[in-house]
Design an enzyme around this catalytic site. Structure first.
Site, PDB file in Angstrom:
ATOM      1  N   ALA A 106       0.855  -1.180   0.000  1.00 42.24           N
ATOM      2  CA  ALA A 106       0.000   0.000   0.000  1.00 42.24           C
ATOM      3  C   ALA A 106       0.890   1.228   0.000  1.00 42.24           C
ATOM      4  O   ALA A 106       2.096   1.148   0.243  1.00 42.24           O
ATOM      5  CB  ALA A 106      -0.924   0.010   1.214  1.00 42.24           C
ATOM      6  N   LYS A 107       0.301   2.364  -0.285  1.00 44.75           N
ATOM      7  CA  LYS A 107       1.017   3.634  -0.205  1.00 44.75           C
ATOM      8  C   LYS A 107      -0.006   4.753  -0.132  1.00 44.75           C
ATOM      9  O   LYS A 107      -1.131   4.631  -0.629  1.00 44.75           O
ATOM     10  CB  LYS A 107       1.905   3.835  -1.434  1.00 44.75           C
TER      11      LYS A 107
END
Length: 420
Positions: A106-107
């Site tokens: 994720a980011k």
């Protein structure tokens, strides 16, 4: 997909395309593995100190859920776009799979220069971002961490905002937070320590003596500074070049990295540092050295300069510092340049973030020696696996590392079915 249109996402997709062709993946599998599971864009209205209101853009991308929750940092930068965040989430997926962590990538990010905000405004942006993310994140859904432009204090605000919502403390919602509220010893230094460990392993494989080697580190933020300090004082290399956003500095006799670190801490940058000659930043990457560490932003090693690199080891401490066309050149120079790809080289941060999450979940904490030992064990396993795959299949290190990661994600998706 048009919504992710961005040069960084295009670069990540091209890397994947090359790998997918090598693995002979059909189109359906490519789409399932490549594109993010979920992407969010939010608007963040924040009242400024002068009474005006500014609306900032915020993003979060969760790449895949096949292993469990997603995990990734949150960056504050004017360059943040949904496409860049999606690319970083994808790279995080391969990184977690390569190192055996039970996460999808994720980011997140906010399009803002944090240096233009007061402390109160920075807190307001951080709390509003987390407030908007609450429906989509959680300690078993998506765990946030720091990245470029964010730090322990921002993570503390994230944690507090989420905890206020739940009505009790939830330290496991973020990693990279202060030790006083459940952070892990060694987390801040983890990425840089990992880079230094892997450089030492590469030097050992190449039978190079650290005391006779030189290093250049591009980027003097948390990762670059810790790496430079480790190379100079732990490994014994001579650091001859460093840089940050304000300029690049060179000293053939060696830079006093400790003094540079103190100077940067006092002045918030290396601007005006007197311990070395200021040079053109473009020259830094092509300086003759044994170890080159790009530790800043993506896309700095391109087809224009890849053939001019004069290093023996390229240790990618940044995410995506090498473009696909530069990769082609470096593969032809495989006997000249030993590449430690980013998804392995900078994985120390997410590995110790995993340790922090585990410690918070069980309310049982380890000392720094235990954490560092566990970090090095995981890095050693991943490094050995990459080298073996590269040798057996006669493929570049990046392709070997990505192959291991993608194959593990693919196996999990096949086992679970269509949902994740």
């Amino acid at each position: 997909m048009q919504i992710f249109a961005d040069p960084t996402f295009d670069m990540a997709c091209e890397q994947f395309r090359v790998l997918a062709d090598y693995l002979n993946l059909d189109n359906e599998l490519r789409q399932r593995i490549l594109y993010p599971k979920r992407a969010m864009a939010v608007m963040l209205p924040v009242r400024r100190d002068d009474g005006s209101v500014t609306v900032f853009e915020g993003y979060r991308v969760q790449h895949h859920l096949a292993f469990g929750p997603t995990k990734g940092g949150t960056r504050y930068s004017t360059a943040v776009t949904l496409g860049e965040v999606a690319a970083l989430a994808m790279w995080m997926s391969w990184k977690c799979a390569l190192t055996g962590l039970p996460y999808g990538g994720a980011k997140g990010g906010v399009t803002v220069d944090p240096r233009t905000l007061s402390v109160r405004e920075l807190e307001a942006v951080s709390r509003r971002y987390m407030q908007e993310m609450i429906p989509f994140v959680g300690p078993h859904t998506d765990i946030l961490g720091p990245d470029m432009g964010t730090n322990e204090q921002v993570m503390a605000w994230f944690m507090d905002t989420y905890s206020v919502h739940t009505g009790y403390a939830v330290p496991e919602i973020v990693t990279g937070k202060p030790v006083s509220i459940g952070g892990s010893l060694g987390r801040r230094e983890a990425t840089g320590r990992g880079v230094v460990y892997l450089i030492e392993r590469a030097l050992d494989m190449l039978r190079m003596q650290p005391a006779q080697c030189t290093a250049v580190v591009q980027g003097f933020g948390n990762v670059g500074a810790v790496t430079a300090l480790g190379l100079a004082y732990k490994s014994g290399l001579k650091v001859i070049g460093i840089s940050d956003a304000t300029g690049a500095f060179y000293n053939a006799n060696g830079i006093d990295v400790g003094e540079a670190d103190k100077y940067a801490a006092q002045h918030t940058s290396l601007e005006g540092f007197g311990g070395a000659e200021k040079i053109n930043p473009d020259e830094l990457l092509t300086l003759k050295c044994d170890v080159l560490v790009p530790a800043a932003v993506e896309g700095v090693i391109t087809a224009k300069n890849a053939g001019s690199l004069q290093c023996r080891i390229l240790a990618e401490a940044a995410n995506g510092p090498t473009t696909p066309d530069a990769d082609e050149i470096l593969f032809k120079r495989w006997d000249e340049v030993f590449v430690i790809p980013d998804i392995l080289c900078n994985s120390g941060g997410v590995i110790v973030s995993y340790f922090e999450w585990v410690q918070d979940l069980q309310s049982f904490f380890w000392n720094e020696t235990e954490i560092t030992d566990k970090l090095f064990r995981i890095l050693e396993q991943a490094f050995t696996a990459m080298i073996k795959r590269a040798r057996d299949a006669r493929i570049p290190h990046r392709m070997a590392a990505m192959t291991i990661g993608v194959e593990r994600v693919l196996a999990a998706k096949k086992s679970r079915g269509l949902f994740p």
